[in-house]
Scaffold this motif. Structure first.
Motif: not given
Length: 548
Positions: A83-103
């Motif tokens: 849920l935070a990943i979706v909210r972070g799309l509109s949050d200027q403080r979030c710099l995330l470009q790759l989420l790796d949840v493999s395993g």
């Protein structure tokens, strides 16, 4: 496990959610990882959500191989993260470009309520679709705002121009000496209004210059790539297909694909939707492929250049029933195109005497070979012991293939060739008696890299089991031994040479002290000083990966 001072402090910080507004905006980016790990370990979903929503780095990796005793993250924490990943799309403080949840996935119903592979796949697909819908809503809202702004601008321009015309007409009546402008003068003013309206309209369109759009991303721009292992069955197939077809701010990428109980056409559809360079492994289980279906899929599998693992379990492949020569030739050609294949798992394939045809076509030697329930013939084992795969094998599973005096020479040669590389070996349910095992023990003892050995469901007596233990404690690399219950522990009535199925179903003798067996084996461990060797007879919970 001893926690560091940073980990202990992080655990205390995330434990009090009411204080997060006072410290979260001041915490340096170097501490985010420690705080997130503490939040996962302490099951603090609110803290997980706040940290991920303003993640200060481009990459976030959650999952991977867990250490011994470490449980999978809690389901609520994983949901809060998504849920935070979706909210972070509109949050200027979030710099995330790759989420790796493999395993990341755990066992359904495990300790701590982890999220299993199927549930995690459904949650990821839902997240991708929700992010797309949110982006579309934001885009529509932005378009409405721009249209309203454009209408207001046009109204102001019209009023301004009308005022200039009125003023011009007033000056004309007051000053009779000026030249009276004709219709051409008013036409020039109208052209000026139209020109400004065209410029403003162009500035609203992306790529035409002028002003910037208010949206953070365009409809087809990917902001975050999500890399995961996908578990697909008949219930989740449609949702996965929609998510992989969805273009938006989140892009779902697959590392390992596991499919169960779906048709060949559905598997083809999934493979066509996957990124060709990202897939490392494909696991097909309980699907009625047939030999023809597998021959149809193999050319498509060869289009994945990084594919290094192929697993086929209970896929209704019976080479005795189908036309052998033609189908084997097609399968051999398909496997020959898998240039990077290092792991091959074939469970319950009916191909006695045909192992050479399949394995000899592989261009690179295998590191992991799993062949349980294949009814391997002496010719198959003879080929395997001399093949180009033997010297590189790190993991070998020959469970439920009957071994006897005719195959003993091949098995000993195989163990000798793989002695320096073999780390995991399973010979469970192979019909090893005390005599056969005694002849194999010298070859097993020469496997200097062996970490785990599985010998469950073999008809061994207590004397044979003690001989096995005396050999095991002399192997310094061995960390885990799955041993069978000795024949003395079963109720009377077993045949002289019981099968693995009979040993699995036959009840243990309640009058016998079952713990006496483990006590005798543990006494051998204590006397040899081997406290690092784990002994177990629990076949269902045995996990060879715990020693890695």
């Amino acid at each position: 496990m001893v926690l560091s001072l940073v980990s202990l402090c992080a655990k205390e910080v995330v434990g009090d959610h009411s204080s997060s507004p006072s410290w979260l905006r001041w915490v340096p980016r170097e501490l985010y990882r420690s705080l997130l790990e503490a939040a996962f370990a302490s099951c603090r979903p609110l803290a997980v959500g706040e940290l991920v929503q303003r993640w200060p780095e481009r990459t976030l990796r959650v999952g991977g191989r867990r250490k011994q005793g470490q449980t999978a993250p809690n389901r609520l924490c994983i949901q809060a993260m998504l849920l935070a990943i979706v909210r972070g799309l509109s949050d200027q403080r979030c710099l995330l470009q790759l989420l790796d949840v493999s395993g990341l996935q755990g066992d359904e119903g495990g300790i701590g309520d982890p999220m299993g592979g199927w549930s995690l796949t459904v949650a990821l697909c839902t997240m991708v679709v929700q992010a797309r819908a949110g982006a579309q809503r934001a885009q529509r809202k932005g378009e409405r705002e721009r249209k309203r702004f454009s209408v207001l601008e046009r109204e102001r321009d019209v009023k301004r121009e009308r005022g200039q015309i009125d003023q011009f007409n007033g000056d004309k009546t007051n000053n009779s000496e000026r030249t009276v402008p004709g219709p051409a003068g008013e036409e020039e003013l109208v052209k000026g209004v139209r020109r400004r309206m065209e410029i403003h309209k162009k500035s609203e369109q992306p790529g035409l210059g002028g002003g910037k759009t208010e949206e953070k991303h365009e409809d087809n721009e990917v902001l975050v790539h999500v890399r995961a292992d996908l578990f697909v069955n008949a219930r989740s197939w449609e949702r996965v297909r929609v998510a992989l077809n969805t273009s938006g701010p989140l892009n779902l990428q697959c590392r390992y694909l596991r499919v169960e109980e779906i048709s060949v056409s559905s598997i083809r559809t999934l493979l066509d939707l996957l990124s060709r360079r990202g897939v490392l492994g494909i696991d097909i289980r309980y699907s009625n492929l047939g030999v023809a279906g597998l021959a149809e899929l193999l050319p498509l599998l060869s289009t994945f250049p990084a594919l290094n693992s192929l697993r086929l379990h209970y896929c209704n492949l019976d080479f005795r029933r189908d036309s052998q020569e033609e189908t084997l030739r097609e399968l051999s050609q398909g496997l020959a195109n898998l240039q990077e294949l290092r792991r091959l798992s074939l469970t319950a394939l009916r191909l006695p005497g045909q192992l050479r045809v399949l394995l000899s076509s592989l261009p690179q030697p295998l590191e992991i070979l799993e062949l349980p329930y294949l009814s391997l013939s002496p010719a198959d084992l003879a080929y395997l012991s001399c093949s180009h795969h033997t010297a590189t094998l790190q993991q070998l599973d020959l469970s439920e293939n009957r071994l006897d005096e005719n195959t003993l020479t091949s098995i000993r040669r195989l163990l000798s060739q793989a002695s320096s590389t073999l780390q995991h070996l399973s010979l469970s349910g192979c019909g090893l008696t005390d005599g056969l095992l005694g002849l194999l023990l010298p070859s097993l003892g020469c496997c200097c890299s062996l970490k785990s050995l599985a010998l469950a469901l073999n008809p061994l007596s207590m004397a044979g089991l003690m001989d096995l233990m005396k050999m095991a404690v002399r192997m310094p690399s061995l960390r885990q031994l799955l041993y069978p219950n000795p024949l003395e522990d079963y109720q009377p009535g077993l045949p002289d040479l019981p099968s693995s199925a009979q040993l699995l179903d036959w009840p243990l003798d309640e009058t016998t002290d079952i713990s006496a067996t483990s006590s005798q084996l543990n006494r051998v461990l204590i006397d040899s000083g081997r406290s690092d060797l784990l002994l177990t007879c629990d076949l269902l919970n045995y996990d060879k990966d715990l020693v890695d």
